[in-house]
Motif scaffolding. Structure first.
Motif, PDB file in Angstrom:
ATOM      1  N   ASP A  11       0.652  -0.950  -0.340  1.00 44.83           N
ATOM      2  CA  ASP A  11      -0.364   0.274  -0.486  1.00 44.83           C
ATOM      3  C   ASP A  11       1.070   1.438   0.083  1.00 44.83           C
ATOM      4  OD1 ASP A  11      -2.823  -0.098   0.231  1.00 44.83           O
ATOM      5  OD2 ASP A  11      -1.701  -2.163   1.607  1.00 44.83           O
ATOM      6  N   ALA A  18      -1.060   4.998   7.435  1.00 44.10           N
ATOM      7  CA  ALA A  18      -1.153   4.179   7.657  1.00 44.10           C
ATOM      8  C   ALA A  18      -1.885   4.318   9.521  1.00 44.10           C
ATOM      9  CB  ALA A  18       0.202   3.621   7.634  1.00 44.10           C
ATOM     10  N   GLN A  21      -5.183   5.153   8.360  1.00 41.41           N
ATOM     11  CA  GLN A  21      -5.990   3.652   8.156  1.00 41.41           C
ATOM     12  C   GLN A  21      -6.021   2.979   9.037  1.00 41.41           C
ATOM     13  OE1 GLN A  21      -5.432   1.876   4.532  1.00 41.41           O
ATOM     14  NE2 GLN A  21      -5.235   3.989   3.693  1.00 41.41           N
ATOM     15  N   VAL A  35      -2.515  -6.156   9.667  1.00 41.04           N
ATOM     16  CA  VAL A  35      -1.398  -5.646   8.753  1.00 41.04           C
ATOM     17  C   VAL A  35      -0.474  -6.577   8.815  1.00 41.04           C
ATOM     18  CG1 VAL A  35      -0.413  -2.961   9.158  1.00 41.04           C
ATOM     19  CG2 VAL A  35      -2.850  -3.874   9.913  1.00 41.04           C
ATOM     20  N   THR A  37       3.816  -5.480   7.545  1.00 37.40           N
ATOM     21  CA  THR A  37       4.870  -4.883   7.863  1.00 37.40           C
ATOM     22  C   THR A  37       6.090  -5.526   6.562  1.00 37.40           C
ATOM     23  OG1 THR A  37       5.498  -5.051  10.167  1.00 37.40           O
ATOM     24  CG2 THR A  37       4.069  -3.310  10.332  1.00 37.40           C
ATOM     25  N   LEU A  61      -3.925  -4.546   5.098  1.00 40.05           N
ATOM     26  CA  LEU A  61      -3.015  -3.259   4.373  1.00 40.05           C
ATOM     27  C   LEU A  61      -1.473  -3.747   5.098  1.00 40.05           C
ATOM     28  CD1 LEU A  61      -2.906  -0.370   4.356  1.00 40.05           C
ATOM     29  CD2 LEU A  61      -2.441  -0.184   6.987  1.00 40.05           C
ATOM     30  N   LEU A  63       2.636  -2.562   4.420  1.00 42.25           N
ATOM     31  CA  LEU A  63       3.068  -1.229   4.682  1.00 42.25           C
ATOM     32  C   LEU A  63       4.664  -1.899   4.779  1.00 42.25           C
ATOM     33  CD1 LEU A  63       2.077  -0.188   7.570  1.00 42.25           C
ATOM     34  CD2 LEU A  63       0.866   0.206   5.655  1.00 42.25           C
TER      35      LEU A  63
END
Length: 271
Positions: A11, A18, A21, A35, A37, A61, A63
């Motif tokens: 994303d 971030a 969200q 999420v 990372t 999500l 990242l």
């Protein structure tokens, strides 16, 4: 906007975006979200571990935790792609969410880490953000972690605390696989794998100076602290894989063709 890097859709968000969200997701109760990372080490594992890749493909999500991910996105942009705006490091995200808890009353739960470190991380958070809501910590015993009894205990402990955000520090890919397998059972709005963030927050592991983080040399600082443990990861696994990705990208640029992942893409792309 999502950016494909080595078969993962990242994303394209800033740290502030971030956090916004994740806070928004934590307010919802329609389903459990999670999420990831992603850094270079994750990309290496994802290339070899289809179960781990499936978890990433289902994440709500993803990242760009590592500087090499951002660098690769800039190379990809020359072949028709979109560069990632900035690095969103998980260890920085930890503190941003602690701040959000302090300011907005979100409840956080710290799960995992070495014995005692989650409690010390909680103390560090409260020292900086006294109004933060840490509704619980738990470090499962390593020896019994895989037993049905311990897994049930973990789920019951987290569910009883009912946090808005669950931070899981089991290390990758263990933490991401655990979240994917248990998110619907514990019904926490948002779960995040945070790796060594508890150790860093507690001061047990030193964080690289800001100039090293900005220049993409944080990995070198970590290696100097733990060369025996990190040599295989960085020099045998990560750097050769990074070289392969760079070559793949340069070939795509020379051919003037947009980069496309070599394998399947996330089902989030079609959403």
């Amino acid at each position: 906007m999502k950016v494909p890097i080595a078969n993962v859709l990242f994303d394209n968000v800033t740290m502030a975006q971030a956090v916004d969200q994740i806070v928004a997701m934590s307010r919802k109760r329609d389903k459990a979200r999670f999420v990831c990372t992603g850094n270079l080490d994750h990309l290496v594992m994802l290339d070899r571990d289809t179960e781990f890749a499936d978890v990433y493909h289902c994440a709500d999500l993803v990242l760009a935790d590592g500087a090499p991910v951002v660098w690769l996105s800039r190379l990809y942009s020359g072949a028709g792609g979109q560069p990632i705006q900035e690095r969103v490091a998980g260890s920085d995200l930890f503190w941003e969410l602690a701040k959000a808890s302090h300011e907005q009353g979100l409840t956080l739960f710290f799960l995992g880490g070495v014995p005692g470190v989650a409690d010390r991380a909680r103390e560090a958070v409260l020292a900086r953000y006294p109004n933060a809501k840490i509704c619980g910590t738990y470090c499962p015993p390593f020896e019994t972690f895989k037993t049905e009894e311990e897994q049930a205990r973990i789920r019951e402990t987290v569910s009883a605390a009912a946090p808005d955000i669950l931070m899981v520090a089991f290390g990758a890919p263990k933490q991401e696989k655990w979240i994917a397998a248990n998110r619907d059972l514990i019904q926490v709005p948002v779960s995040i794998g945070v790796g060594g963030s508890f150790e860093m927050a507690a001061g047990q592991v030193r964080r690289a100076p800001v100039w090293m983080r900005r220049s993409g040399l944080e990995w070198m600082f970590r290696f100097i602290q733990e060369p025996g443990r990190l040599y295989q990861r960085y020099f045998v696994n990560d750097l050769p894989f990074l070289a392969k990705l760079i070559v793949r990208t340069l070939i795509a640029r020379l051919a003037r063709k947009p980069y496309r992942p070599s394998g399947g893409v996330s089902n989030r792309e079609a959403a």
